[in-house]
Write a protein that holds these residues in place. Structure first.
Motif, PDB file in Angstrom:
ATOM      1  N   MET A 472       0.810  -1.218   0.000  1.00  0.00           N
ATOM      2  CA  MET A 472       0.000   0.000   0.000  1.00  0.00           C
ATOM      3  C   MET A 472       0.842   1.265   0.000  1.00  0.00           C
ATOM      4  N   GLY A 473       2.131   1.152   0.286  1.00  0.00           N
ATOM      5  CA  GLY A 473       2.985   2.337   0.295  1.00  0.00           C
ATOM      6  C   GLY A 473       3.295   2.868  -1.091  1.00  0.00           C
ATOM      7  N   THR A 474       3.554   1.978  -2.032  1.00  0.00           N
ATOM      8  CA  THR A 474       3.997   2.406  -3.368  1.00  0.00           C
ATOM      9  C   THR A 474       3.017   2.058  -4.493  1.00  0.00           C
ATOM     10  N   VAL A 475       2.292   0.951  -4.346  1.00  0.00           N
ATOM     11  CA  VAL A 475       1.456   0.471  -5.460  1.00  0.00           C
ATOM     12  C   VAL A 475       0.336   1.439  -5.845  1.00  0.00           C
ATOM     13  N   PRO A 476      -0.348   2.123  -4.889  1.00  0.00           N
ATOM     14  CA  PRO A 476      -1.406   3.060  -5.310  1.00  0.00           C
ATOM     15  C   PRO A 476      -0.932   4.113  -6.312  1.00  0.00           C
ATOM     16  N   TRP A 477       0.307   4.582  -6.170  1.00  0.00           N
ATOM     17  CA  TRP A 477       0.828   5.570  -7.123  1.00  0.00           C
ATOM     18  C   TRP A 477       1.058   4.941  -8.488  1.00  0.00           C
ATOM     19  N   ILE A 478       1.488   3.675  -8.499  1.00  0.00           N
ATOM     20  CA  ILE A 478       1.690   2.971  -9.773  1.00  0.00           C
ATOM     21  C   ILE A 478       0.352   2.741 -10.458  1.00  0.00           C
ATOM     22  N   VAL A 479      -0.656   2.316  -9.700  1.00  0.00           N
ATOM     23  CA  VAL A 479      -1.989   2.098 -10.266  1.00  0.00           C
ATOM     24  C   VAL A 479      -2.509   3.383 -10.906  1.00  0.00           C
ATOM     25  N   ASN A 480      -2.305   4.512 -10.242  1.00  0.00           N
ATOM     26  CA  ASN A 480      -2.799   5.781 -10.783  1.00  0.00           C
ATOM     27  C   ASN A 480      -2.019   6.232 -12.011  1.00  0.00           C
ATOM     28  N   SER A 481      -0.832   5.708 -12.218  1.00  0.00           N
ATOM     29  CA  SER A 481      -0.083   6.055 -13.429  1.00  0.00           C
ATOM     30  C   SER A 481      -0.515   5.195 -14.618  1.00  0.00           C
ATOM     31  N   GLU A 482      -1.313   4.137 -14.351  1.00  0.00           N
ATOM     32  CA  GLU A 482      -1.664   3.181 -15.416  1.00  0.00           C
ATOM     33  C   GLU A 482      -3.163   3.120 -15.719  1.00  0.00           C
ATOM     34  N   ILE A 483      -3.995   3.611 -14.823  1.00  0.00           N
ATOM     35  CA  ILE A 483      -5.426   3.314 -14.893  1.00  0.00           C
ATOM     36  C   ILE A 483      -6.217   4.272 -15.777  1.00  0.00           C
ATOM     37  N   TYR A 484      -5.642   5.435 -16.143  1.00  0.00           N
ATOM     38  CA  TYR A 484      -6.390   6.439 -16.907  1.00  0.00           C
ATOM     39  C   TYR A 484      -5.942   6.485 -18.368  1.00  0.00           C
ATOM     40  N   PRO A 485      -6.876   6.783 -19.283  1.00  0.00           N
ATOM     41  CA  PRO A 485      -6.486   7.032 -20.672  1.00  0.00           C
ATOM     42  C   PRO A 485      -5.488   8.192 -20.732  1.00  0.00           C
ATOM     43  N   LEU A 486      -4.637   8.191 -21.739  1.00  0.00           N
ATOM     44  CA  LEU A 486      -3.521   9.131 -21.823  1.00  0.00           C
ATOM     45  C   LEU A 486      -3.959  10.588 -21.655  1.00  0.00           C
ATOM     46  N   LYS A 487      -5.005  11.007 -22.353  1.00  0.00           N
ATOM     47  CA  LYS A 487      -5.366  12.422 -22.331  1.00  0.00           C
ATOM     48  C   LYS A 487      -6.025  12.836 -21.017  1.00  0.00           C
ATOM     49  N   TYR A 488      -6.433  11.845 -20.192  1.00  0.00           N
ATOM     50  CA  TYR A 488      -7.022  12.168 -18.887  1.00  0.00           C
ATOM     51  C   TYR A 488      -6.057  11.875 -17.733  1.00  0.00           C
ATOM     52  N   ARG A 489      -4.836  11.504 -18.071  1.00  0.00           N
ATOM     53  CA  ARG A 489      -3.917  11.066 -17.017  1.00  0.00           C
ATOM     54  C   ARG A 489      -3.587  12.193 -16.036  1.00  0.00           C
ATOM     55  N   GLY A 490      -3.440  13.400 -16.553  1.00  0.00           N
ATOM     56  CA  GLY A 490      -3.104  14.524 -15.682  1.00  0.00           C
ATOM     57  C   GLY A 490      -4.220  14.838 -14.703  1.00  0.00           C
ATOM     58  N   ILE A 491      -5.446  15.004 -15.206  1.00  0.00           N
ATOM     59  CA  ILE A 491      -6.564  15.367 -14.340  1.00  0.00           C
ATOM     60  C   ILE A 491      -6.951  14.206 -13.429  1.00  0.00           C
ATOM     61  N   GLY A 492      -6.880  12.973 -13.945  1.00  0.00           N
ATOM     62  CA  GLY A 492      -7.203  11.803 -13.131  1.00  0.00           C
ATOM     63  C   GLY A 492      -6.225  11.628 -11.978  1.00  0.00           C
ATOM     64  N   GLY A 493      -4.936  11.732 -12.284  1.00  0.00           N
ATOM     65  CA  GLY A 493      -3.915  11.626 -11.242  1.00  0.00           C
ATOM     66  C   GLY A 493      -4.020  12.754 -10.241  1.00  0.00           C
ATOM     67  N   GLY A 494      -4.382  13.955 -10.733  1.00  0.00           N
ATOM     68  CA  GLY A 494      -4.529  15.106  -9.845  1.00  0.00           C
ATOM     69  C   GLY A 494      -5.674  14.934  -8.863  1.00  0.00           C
ATOM     70  N   ILE A 495      -6.825  14.453  -9.357  1.00  0.00           N
ATOM     71  CA  ILE A 495      -7.982  14.229  -8.480  1.00  0.00           C
ATOM     72  C   ILE A 495      -7.646  13.187  -7.417  1.00  0.00           C
ATOM     73  N   ALA A 496      -6.987  12.105  -7.840  1.00  0.00           N
ATOM     74  CA  ALA A 496      -6.622  11.048  -6.893  1.00  0.00           C
ATOM     75  C   ALA A 496      -5.616  11.550  -5.870  1.00  0.00           C
ATOM     76  N   ALA A 497      -4.651  12.375  -6.312  1.00  0.00           N
ATOM     77  CA  ALA A 497      -3.646  12.912  -5.390  1.00  0.00           C
ATOM     78  C   ALA A 497      -4.277  13.827  -4.350  1.00  0.00           C
ATOM     79  N   VAL A 498      -5.244  14.648  -4.776  1.00  0.00           N
ATOM     80  CA  VAL A 498      -5.941  15.530  -3.829  1.00  0.00           C
ATOM     81  C   VAL A 498      -6.714  14.694  -2.808  1.00  0.00           C
ATOM     82  N   SER A 499      -7.319  13.593  -3.259  1.00  0.00           N
ATOM     83  CA  SER A 499      -8.026  12.712  -2.322  1.00  0.00           C
ATOM     84  C   SER A 499      -7.048  12.110  -1.320  1.00  0.00           C
ATOM     85  N   ASN A 500      -5.825  11.832  -1.767  1.00  0.00           N
ATOM     86  CA  ASN A 500      -4.794  11.290  -0.875  1.00  0.00           C
ATOM     87  C   ASN A 500      -4.389  12.313   0.181  1.00  0.00           C
ATOM     88  N   TRP A 501      -4.069  13.547  -0.256  1.00  0.00           N
ATOM     89  CA  TRP A 501      -3.656  14.602   0.670  1.00  0.00           C
ATOM     90  C   TRP A 501      -4.782  14.952   1.646  1.00  0.00           C
TER      91      TRP A 501
END
Length: 579
Positions: A472-501
């Motif tokens: 759980m320490g590292t894998v969630p970040w890897i999942v978020n780098s792979e789970i979104y279509p390319l053009k949504y990767r920035g906004i998808g990763g951003g939303i997930a990161a805000v939920s983390n913080w």
């Protein structure tokens, strides 16, 4: 990054070493930017030890848990703001200037905290540091990825992650080094200004990201920097790749909108992205609600809950958790591509829940067998020294050390002089009484009680970190780098990161309040229950992405998937309805 984040393997690390040896300029770029990761780790870890001495210096902090929580969590709140504005600053002014600004914020925060004359100044300094942490958390890996060759990019970005956990370990070492220095916590918090100055000087002489320069139509400058990074015969090829990537990015902006609200609305209206967000947000929230940052931010305090009253001993034992966290990051690199993301997270969650339940059991046992309160011992120091709550209780014979500490923030426990585990005194928590207790070579307790089983809590904390870090320490970040279509990767990763913080902020701002309301045992049992819920959500919502291309992940999300108890999740071949 062109094509998205790249995960390293053994071959890539070997190639990284060879390339850096031949072209030291690359390593200079990566390490200079990587100091941001070190600062990120240091400033999030250092407060755990500094808080013990801040409590000693400011009685208002000692008596109010919400003030302790605020000092810790304001860096997290600042990081949310720093990350939110950091994206805009990165795009508008460039990666280099963003890192320089983060260094200024780190340095300003360190100076304000070191010179603090009241708790509000410490909080202000923590907010400044938080702004720097938020900016560094996104800018440092971005700069490294854009200023390094594609074939070793994953290894260099992973090295930045190691510097974060290394920074946390360094923070504990620095804390331990200054336990006997005059000003203790001022040195602990102020030392963060040194690497900030070093990075500022190093980054001043380094170039801007070639990708950002190309996006600003500074093509020749971009080519000149690429020429220092790549062999001469690869420069034009990389320049063409930059052009293709930036043009594709501009086309994506036209299709999904340029504004933040437009991007979010477009993301949630797309079935594939929406399912990706369910998975991405789930793993990020789960990562925080297992209680990891209660351990990283409050580790010495938890050790004191277990019965180790000495600040120095608590910090020394906390080195175990920080060191194991850094080790776990290395272990993750070896296993994440071998066993898969989903399986590693589920195994990690089961082990974490087991550790949390065991921790709750240890703390419950320690509380149940805490030393009793002796009326003779309590009156030994004079009537005015006895805790008012103990004097007014109708059943003093039922009190033990834990009852005394929970009764009021104005109560403390002075251990028996002949036997640390024998009946002790419930005294008023003030400087005069504390000094009188210690003058008789007794131990003064305000956080936890003497316990013969307290060492098991420390060992379980270490086991908890071992179970958490590689999964759980590292894998969630890897999942978020792979789970979104390319053009949504920035906004998808951003939303997930805000939920983390945000989850991080909730946990860090409430931990001490929970321990006072539920006790240490009840708090860890609560985390175990929440972990069981989030673990179940991971089982049902998060597919396996190991070994799949971005296109295959998109198809899987479009079709849906069924969780499987044995093996990986399987695509759902049924006709899709809206989800």
């Amino acid at each position: 990054m062109e094509g998205g984040p790249v995960k390293p393997d053994k071959t890539e690390f070997t190639e990284c070493w060879r390339t850096s040896w031949k072209t030291p300029y690359i390593m200079r770029l990566a390490l200079s930017a990587g100091i941001g990761g070190l600062l990120f780790g240091y400033d999030t870890g250092v407060i755990s030890g500094a808080l013990l001495y801040i409590r000693d210096d400011y009685i208002t902090v000692e008596k109010h848990t919400w003030l302790q929580e605020t000092i810790v969590s304001m860096a997290v709140a600042g990081a949310i703001v720093g990350a939110a504005f950091g994206g805009w600053i990165n795009d508008r002014f460039g990666r280099k200037k963003s890192i320089l600004l983060a260094d200024i914020l780190f340095f300003a925060g360190a100076v304000v905290m070191a010179a603090a004359v009241a708790p509000w100044m410490i909080i202000l300094g923590r907010i400044f540091v938080g702004f720097g942490v938020g900016m560094a958390s996104m800018t440092a890996p971005l700069y490294i990825s854009e200023a390094s060759p594609a074939r070793i990019r994953g290894a260099l970005v992973s090295a930045n992650g190691l510097l974060i956990t290394g920074g946390q370990f360094l923070a504990y070492l620095i804390n331990l080094a200054f336990t006997r220095a005059p000003g203790t916590w001022r040195w602990m918090l102020g030392v963060a200004g040194v690497p900030a100055v070093v990075q500022f000087v190093l980054m001043w002489s380094l170039p801007e990201s070639p990708r950002w320069l190309y996006g600003q139509n500074k093509i020749q400058e971009s080519r000149d920097i690429l020429a220092k990074i790549y062999p001469a015969d690869e420069v034009e090829k990389e320049l063409a790749a930059l052009q293709s990537s930036i043009e594709a990015e501009k086309a994506d902006l036209k299709s999904i909108g340029d504004g933040f609200v437009a991007k979010v609305k477009s993301a949630f209206s797309n079935k594939i992205v929406r399912r990706g967000l369910y998975a991405g947000i789930t793993v990020q929230v789960a990562q925080q609600f297992v209680g990891i940052n209660t351990v990283m931010y409050y580790s010495p305090t938890i050790v004191q809950f277990a019965g180790f009253a000495s600040n120095k001993t608590a910090i020394a034992l906390s080195l175990i958790t920080s060191g194991l966290n850094a080790l776990g990051s290395i272990i993750s690199m070896a296993f994440v591509d071998r066993y898969g993301r989903r399986k590693l997270m589920l195994i990690s969650m089961i082990a974490i829940i087991t550790c949390l339940v065991a921790l709750a059991g240890v703390f419950y046992g320690a509380a149940a067998h805490a030393p009793h309160i002796s009326n003779f011992e309590s009156s030994h120091f004079g009537g005015n020294s006895t805790c008012p709550s103990y004097i007014s209780t109708s059943n003093p014979s039922s009190w033990n050390c834990m009852t005394c500490l929970r009764a009021s923030s104005d109560c403390a426990f002075c251990a028996n002089g002949a036997n640390n585990y024998g009946p002790g005194a419930c005294l008023a928590a003030n400087a005069d009484t504390k000094n009188a207790c210690r003058a008789e070579h007794r131990t003064w307790y305000t956080q936890g009680c003497p316990s013969k089983i307290g060492i098991f809590a420390v060992l379980l904390l270490g086991l908890y970190i071992i179970c958490y870090s590689p999964g759980m320490g590292t894998v969630p970040w890897i999942v978020n780098s792979e789970i979104y279509p390319l053009k949504y990767r920035g906004i998808g990763g951003g939303i997930a990161a805000v939920s983390n913080w945000t989850s991080n902020l909730i946990v860090s701002q409430s931990f001490l309040t929970l321990t006072h309301a539920l006790g240490s045992a009840g708090t860890f049992l609560l985390f175990a229950g929440i972990s069981a819920v989030t673990g179940t959500a991971i089982f049902f919502l998060v597919p396996e992405t190991k070994g799949q291309t971005f296109e295959e992940v998109e198809k899987m999300l479009e079709k849906g998937f069924k969780p499987s108890l044995c093996g990986d999740s399987k695509p759902d071949r049924r006709v899709e309805g809206k989800v």
